[in-house]
Design an enzyme around this catalytic site. Sequence first.
Site, PDB file in Angstrom:
ATOM      1  N   ALA A  95     -18.092 -34.050  -7.943  1.00 16.39           N
ATOM      2  CA  ALA A  95     -17.979 -35.284  -7.167  1.00 16.39           C
ATOM      3  C   ALA A  95     -18.842 -36.352  -7.834  1.00 16.39           C
ATOM      4  O   ALA A  95     -19.781 -36.022  -8.574  1.00 16.39           O
ATOM      5  CB  ALA A  95     -18.443 -35.081  -5.720  1.00 16.39           C
TER       6      ALA A  95
ATOM      7  N   GLU B 111       8.529   7.655  -2.953  1.00 13.58           N
ATOM      8  CA  GLU B 111       9.094   9.012  -3.008  1.00 13.58           C
ATOM      9  C   GLU B 111       9.866   9.309  -1.727  1.00 13.58           C
ATOM     10  O   GLU B 111      10.978   9.880  -1.756  1.00 13.58           O
ATOM     11  CB  GLU B 111       7.977  10.044  -3.176  1.00 13.58           C
ATOM     12  CG  GLU B 111       7.140   9.880  -4.435  1.00 13.58           C
ATOM     13  CD  GLU B 111       5.916   8.991  -4.224  1.00 13.58           C
ATOM     14  OE1 GLU B 111       6.015   8.000  -3.458  1.00 13.58           O
ATOM     15  OE2 GLU B 111       4.871   9.273  -4.820  1.00 13.58           O
TER      16      GLU B 111
ATOM     17  N   CYS C 126       2.831  11.847   0.222  1.00 16.98           N
ATOM     18  CA  CYS C 126       4.069  12.014  -0.547  1.00 16.98           C
ATOM     19  C   CYS C 126       4.141  13.391  -1.183  1.00 16.98           C
ATOM     20  O   CYS C 126       5.225  13.950  -1.359  1.00 16.98           O
ATOM     21  CB  CYS C 126       4.159  10.949  -1.621  1.00 16.98           C
ATOM     22  SG  CYS C 126       4.267   9.323  -0.900  1.00 16.98           S
TER      23      CYS C 126
END
Lengths: 358, 358
Positions: free
Chosen positions: A170, A56, A93
């Site tokens: 693994a 804004e 804002c």
Amino acid sequence: MTITPAEHAAMGRALELAARGPARGPNPRVGCVLLAPDGRVLGEGHHRGAGTPHAEVDALAGVRAAHGEGAARGATAVVTLEPCNHRGRTGPCAGALLDAGVARVVHAQHDPNPAAAGGAARLRAAGVDVVGGPMADDARTLNATWTRAVELGRPVVTWKLATSLDGRSAAADGTSRWISGRAARHDVHRLRAGVDAVLVGTGTALADDPDLRVRHVPVEGAQPARVVVGVRDLPPSSRLAQAARSGEPVHHLRTRDPRAALDALWALEHRHVLLEGGPTLAAAFWRAGLVDEVVAYVAPVLLGAGTLAVTDLGIGTIADAVRLDVSDVAVLPADTGDPADPTDTTTVRLTMRPRKES
Amino acid sequence: MTITPAEHAAMGRALELAARGPARGPNPRVGCVLLAPDGRVLGEGHHRGAGTPHAEVDALAGVRAAHGEGAARGATAVVTLEPCNHRGRTGPCAGALLDAGVARVVHAQHDPNPAAAGGAARLRAAGVDVVGGPMADDARTLNATWTRAVELGRPVVTWKLATSLDGRSAAADGTSRWISGRAARHDVHRLRAGVDAVLVGTGTALADDPDLRVRHVPVEGAQPARVVVGVRDLPPSSRLAQAARSGEPVHHLRTRDPRAALDALWALEHRHVLLEGGPTLAAAFWRAGLVDEVVAYVAPVLLGAGTLAVTDLGIGTIADAVRLDVSDVAVLPADTGDPADPTDTTTVRLTMRPRKES
């Protein structure tokens, strides 16, 4: 409440502008278009990331520069997110819109942030005509992870899991290079590039001495932070300790509590973290209900023995198993086409969310 | 050597005819079209399964019935597989073609069966013009599993593997219903319907008392044989023991040697078997190199503990891991759409073949 065709078109444009902002970081992507009372576009703006003006304010500054002080008086602000009402790095804002004399605000998404919300109420109290909700779903989708993090009050956690077809990470002798195919290993860098921080436990850090940086793919902005969770020390010679000494963003969170780790990461303004392992740390997050998304790379390899990719989730019986809802399945192809190359196989990637039992 | 356009068209038709035959069983699917010297179609035939006439004999019988004795004299036989030269349940086709006075034979696939091969040579020795090879790939594809079995001299083995995302087949307390979603469980019946025999070890037979019949999907012909491999007795009250007493095709192969089991199944004229478990039997087949295909149902469920789906493959280090080449990945969707139904989840099916190291 209804909006005008000009406002609808402006919201579409505001969404386009919003998408120009950075996809990660503490702030949402927001776009704003200012319309004159007759529907003409006066100006537009968007947020470019933390520390820069909100959308804004960016749009108001552009209008002021082009048309002079007072040019936004009586205007309509069309913005993708409810204007904020809190003072962070920049002023609220809502106040900026009032100061500029904006008469009407059309916003899409409502602000999910309790600290920032109240902008619409403040504007209304000051006599501004406020319409919230149009195209809110689009706006929310644009900031899906940010929205979720703000609603949860903690970073969104994506757990990356790599496993053989039979659940091993693994072989019996500890060797794990390479279980996943090359395309899958590169894909992990794409995942890393989309988050604010990459997490491993001290066990993995000590065993693998990982680098954890994004490679192979472009990174928008800075590399994600690299974070080790756990109480053990890392040797000064480890890659992560060296990177920390060089001033790179590497953090060692000396806790075994996943919630405490997430609180610390939230305070560091991380909204989306990638949990890369190992199994102990991942299981702790899982048991605490702090995994929001699982991205599993399943390699078409059988081992029959070795380290298990996932352990000790606190599940004793099948009825307690947590189901995951699959949102995406992708086949990551082998890229050499050389069948004799054992480091290159097709890998299947599953993207999932833990199902919340009703 | 070249073939005429009429012969090419006839081979396409012969392949269509062949596909009408049964997809499983001891014999391949074969089609035959007989052409007059001017290219007109005299007649056609196909094989309908073990104990019924071979395609060439079927076609010759049709021509004889329609046009009288001697109608095939000087004709060209277009057939999808090299005419056989051995006497099984029916006489050798090479001899039947010679008796009918056929002057030319165009066949697609060469006979992979050492016991049956030699048909082309016998025909040539008798003065027949023989062309082999046109559209052989199509013909081979039509009988892919049969061809592979004949080349291997043993049944083709498909291993069905169902696992959670983390490699478990049951939770810590042994419960396993249901890890896979409903669509995956039904899909297993589709697999069963495509094989000659379904195999389990005595461990699985004793633990689960399985039925092993095809349900939910149609079966072409008889149910596949149900086979238990291992030396332990099954209780007379078990489902399989009861089925055997009712005269249904249930076999107990009292051996722990996978090769011996396959030899016995081959002698029973089984060409494709589905290995359903358990892990001990599957591992024995795997270690013996007797798994040709793996169909894995990976359920998006994490258990973190419990029975491992795959054990003891004799692999100690990652370099010895057997990679699988993925030929198909399918997402089997949940079918209720009820997120609260834990028995219904999306499952991912991977179809793979062990990679033969070069």
